[in-house]
Design a protein around this motif. Structure first.
Motif, PDB file in Angstrom:
ATOM      1  N   UNK A  24     -16.197   4.388  -0.037  1.00  0.00           N
ATOM      2  CA  UNK A  24     -16.860   5.097   1.060  1.00  0.00           C
ATOM      3  C   UNK A  24     -18.366   4.924   1.008  1.00  0.00           C
TER       4      UNK A  24
ATOM      5  N   UNK B 228     -13.990  12.388   5.665  1.00  0.00           N
ATOM      6  CA  UNK B 228     -14.268  12.863   4.324  1.00  0.00           C
ATOM      7  C   UNK B 228     -15.115  14.125   4.406  1.00  0.00           C
ATOM      8  N   UNK B 229     -14.656  15.180   3.761  1.00  0.00           N
ATOM      9  CA  UNK B 229     -15.350  16.465   3.896  1.00  0.00           C
ATOM     10  C   UNK B 229     -16.790  16.407   3.371  1.00  0.00           C
ATOM     11  N   UNK B 230     -17.033  15.609   2.349  1.00  0.00           N
ATOM     12  CA  UNK B 230     -18.378  15.529   1.782  1.00  0.00           C
ATOM     13  C   UNK B 230     -19.351  14.933   2.793  1.00  0.00           C
ATOM     14  N   UNK B 231     -18.862  13.948   3.556  1.00  0.00           N
ATOM     15  CA  UNK B 231     -19.721  13.292   4.547  1.00  0.00           C
ATOM     16  C   UNK B 231     -20.029  14.253   5.699  1.00  0.00           C
TER      17      UNK B 231
ATOM     18  N   UNK C 217     -20.063  11.515  -3.558  1.00  0.00           N
ATOM     19  CA  UNK C 217     -20.078  10.993  -2.186  1.00  0.00           C
ATOM     20  C   UNK C 217     -21.115  11.731  -1.360  1.00  0.00           C
ATOM     21  N   UNK C 218     -21.170  13.069  -1.555  1.00  0.00           N
ATOM     22  CA  UNK C 218     -22.152  13.865  -0.828  1.00  0.00           C
ATOM     23  C   UNK C 218     -23.565  13.393  -1.155  1.00  0.00           C
TER      24      UNK C 218
ATOM     25  N   UNK D 132     -19.835  17.434   5.636  1.00  0.00           N
ATOM     26  CA  UNK D 132     -20.627  18.542   5.094  1.00  0.00           C
ATOM     27  C   UNK D 132     -22.103  18.155   5.059  1.00  0.00           C
ATOM     28  N   UNK D 133     -22.353  16.922   4.633  1.00  0.00           N
ATOM     29  CA  UNK D 133     -23.731  16.439   4.549  1.00  0.00           C
ATOM     30  C   UNK D 133     -24.386  16.469   5.923  1.00  0.00           C
TER      31      UNK D 133
ATOM     32  N   UNK E 285     -24.189   9.958   0.378  1.00  0.00           N
ATOM     33  CA  UNK E 285     -24.251  10.095   1.841  1.00  0.00           C
ATOM     34  C   UNK E 285     -25.592  10.674   2.246  1.00  0.00           C
TER      35      UNK E 285
ATOM     36  N   UNK F 221     -14.249  16.458  10.485  1.00  0.00           N
ATOM     37  CA  UNK F 221     -13.351  16.127   9.373  1.00  0.00           C
ATOM     38  C   UNK F 221     -11.887  16.186   9.820  1.00  0.00           C
TER      39      UNK F 221
ATOM     40  N   UNK G   6     -10.706   8.355  -1.310  1.00  0.00           N
ATOM     41  CA  UNK G   6     -11.694   7.345  -1.670  1.00  0.00           C
ATOM     42  C   UNK G   6     -11.106   6.458  -2.765  1.00  0.00           C
TER      43      UNK G   6
ATOM     44  N   UNK H  36     -13.704  17.865  -1.970  1.00  0.00           N
ATOM     45  CA  UNK H  36     -15.145  17.643  -1.883  1.00  0.00           C
ATOM     46  C   UNK H  36     -15.645  16.884  -3.093  1.00  0.00           C
ATOM     47  N   UNK H  37     -16.284  15.754  -2.816  1.00  0.00           N
ATOM     48  CA  UNK H  37     -16.804  14.964  -3.932  1.00  0.00           C
ATOM     49  C   UNK H  37     -18.319  14.989  -3.945  1.00  0.00           C
TER      50      UNK H  37
END
Lengths: 357, 166
Positions: A139, A227-230, B12-13, A232-233, B16, A288, A54, B8-9
């Protein structure tokens, strides 16, 4: 009219992506590194790493100077909000309310006025404090912009039904996809009785992933779905919906599997329980990993154009890049389809009525 | 795994999650609901239209069949009427013929009777006249015969002879 132009623009950028932008961006990589081959390779690797991460400002086309600073929001003994232009692309220390921050490997650390970063010998991470970072990154901006595009597209599509039973031009393209999600994903996996409840989420997740996957192929250099955070969400929303809409039979099948002997029931219970968490985890990793791999492969191939000096090899790699970018177009759709499909399958499992036992 | 966690941020999570949920709720309300409703309505109207067409087709077929039956019936009736008419005609003709024949026969019979009667009358008259004539002739003969004595004698003797035979 607006939507039509947007669609055409999107299509054009998707099709021309590997040639225009990435090539020209890689060009800058080349000029900033030494001309030696090793340096070029190092530069490419760095560039790919940078691309996958990012960033705190929105650079559409770095070489042409299309860059916008984005707001930095930090929670560090109080709220700190300032523009990312203070960092000067991570080259300088930003000051906010008497605290100093610096970017190290695209993460923000609290530092002193000189921007000192001390690296821990064992963990190889800086010892400095990492404040809670809620910055509007590239992002986040991309997600916002594409969510807006998706909403406007579908809103105009939905509105066109007010005039008659046949949708407008975008609608004629999108409607078969909506029907595809309903008839090929939701109905067979969830069942005629319950599928309507989940349609909203399935459609949203499908088009969200698909549009952002496609956005990842544009010269904008957006990598949201890798992106792992996305992911994951998205996976955790699927997980929560599955658990909260499930019926008795679903839990019965997890903790006390019907139709098997008691010792088997005891053995199966922890496995099934683990499965509940593994399923969304696999969803998260699959999207991912696939999108990351796609980006790495694409960018590596483009990078190879700069490693080889032979024009024949360059031509071959150009062809290969074109071929793979078409493949990536397919993957963009396929990953959206798989994610939605498996989500529907889990929903189907949660609401299934097992009359056969 | 560690690298993934490092990547993992939270920020961003967080964004999102908010943006995606917002998109989900907005789309649900303003896009998916009208789109799916319209699609379902359209599908239903198409289905209804097809069913109506099928029904109309069936009705048409029924109507055609009815027409055919009606036509056949009418034709049969016509044939019947024609047949009846022909029969009536034949009967009338034959009746007329019979009547005429009977009348003719009767007339012939009457004529025959009349002729017979006439003839009888004529015969009778003739008989009378013949008798009268013969009497007259006899008178005349007698007058002439009796005038001579010889003749008288002869007659008397002849009569006497006849009388003897009796």
């Amino acid at each position: 009219m607006m939507g039509k132009k947007l669609l055409i623009l999107l299509l054009m950028t998707v099709l021309s992506s590997p040639f225009i932008s990435n090539a020209s961006e890689a060009d800058t990589t080349q000029t900033t590194t030494n001309n030696s081959e090793v340096a070029v390779k190092e530069g490419i690797k760095k560039y790919i790493d940078h691309h996958l991460e990012d960033s705190y400002d929105f650079s559409i086309w770095h070489a042409m100077g299309f860059e916008f600073p984005l707001p930095i929001i930090l929670i560090d003994e109080g709220l700190h909000v300032f523009s990312s232009s203070k960092f000067h692309h991570g080259e300088s220390v930003a000051e906010s309310n008497g605290k100093y921050y610096t970017i190290y490997h695209s993460k923000i650390y609290r530092t002193d006025a000189e921007g000192t970063i001390t690296i821990d010998e064992t963990t190889h991470h800086p010892t400095q404090v990492k404040p809670l970072n809620f910055s509007i990154t590239k992002n986040v901006t991309s997600i916002f912009i594409f969510s807006l595009i998706i909403f406007l597209l579908f809103r105009s599509f939905a509105k066109s039904y007010e005039k008659g039973p046949i949708p407008n031009k975008i609608g004629r393209f999108l409607e078969p996809l909506v029907i595809f999600v309903r008839d090929e994903i939701a109905r067979p996996n969830i069942g005629e009785k319950h599928y309507r409840r989940y349609m909203g989420y399935l459609l949203t997740v499908f088009f969200f992933i698909w549009f952002l996957n496609l956005a990842g192929m544009t010269p904008l250099g957006i990598g949201v779905t890798n992106n792992i955070a996305v992911t994951f969400c998205l996976a955790i929303i699927t997980f929560l919906i599955t658990q909260f809409t499930s019926n008795k039979s679903y839990w019965g099948h997890i903790f006390w599997m019907p139709g098997v002997p008691v010792p088997m029931k005891i053995i199966l219970a922890p496995i099934e329980l683990l499965g509940v968490f593994i399923k969304p985890f696999a969803l998260m990793i699959r999207l991912f990993a696939n999108m990351t791999a796609g980006h790495v492969v694409m960018m590596s191939l483009i990078g190879l154009l700069y490693v080889f000096t032979n024009w024949f090899a360059r031509g071959a790699f150009l062809g290969l890049t074109l071929f793979l970018s078409i493949l990536e177009l397919l993957v963009a759709f396929l990953q959206a389809y798989i994610f939605t499909m498996l989500t529907a399958l889990y929903f189907g499992g949660a609401v299934a009525e097992h009359d056969d036992h | 795994m560690e690298k993934l966690l490092e990547k993992f941020e939270v920020g961003l999570f967080f964004w999102q999650l908010i943006l995606f949920l917002a998109l989900l709720f907005l789309l649900r309300k303003y896009a998916w609901k009208p789109i799916l409703t319209s699609v379902i309505n359209r599908e239903e109207s198409i289905k209804e239209g097809l069913e109506a067409a099928e029904e109309a087709k069936e009705q048409m077929r029924q109507l055609k069949e009815d027409n055919k039956a009606l036509l056949a019936e009418a034709r049969m009736e016509r044939d019947q009427i024609v047949k009846e008419a022909r029969e009536a005609k034949d009967k009338m003709i034959s009746d007329a013929k019979e009547t005429a024949k009977a009348e003719g026969a009767k007339m012939i019979e009457a004529a025959k009777t009349a002729i017979q009667a006439e003839r009888n009358a004529a015969v009778n008259e003739l008989k009378g006249q013949v008798a009268e004539l013969s009497v007259e002739i006899a008178e005349k003969i007698l007058k002439s015969e009796i005038s001579s004595d010889t003749k008288q004698q002869e007659i008397i003797s002849a009569a006497m002879q006849n009388a003897k035979l009796n």
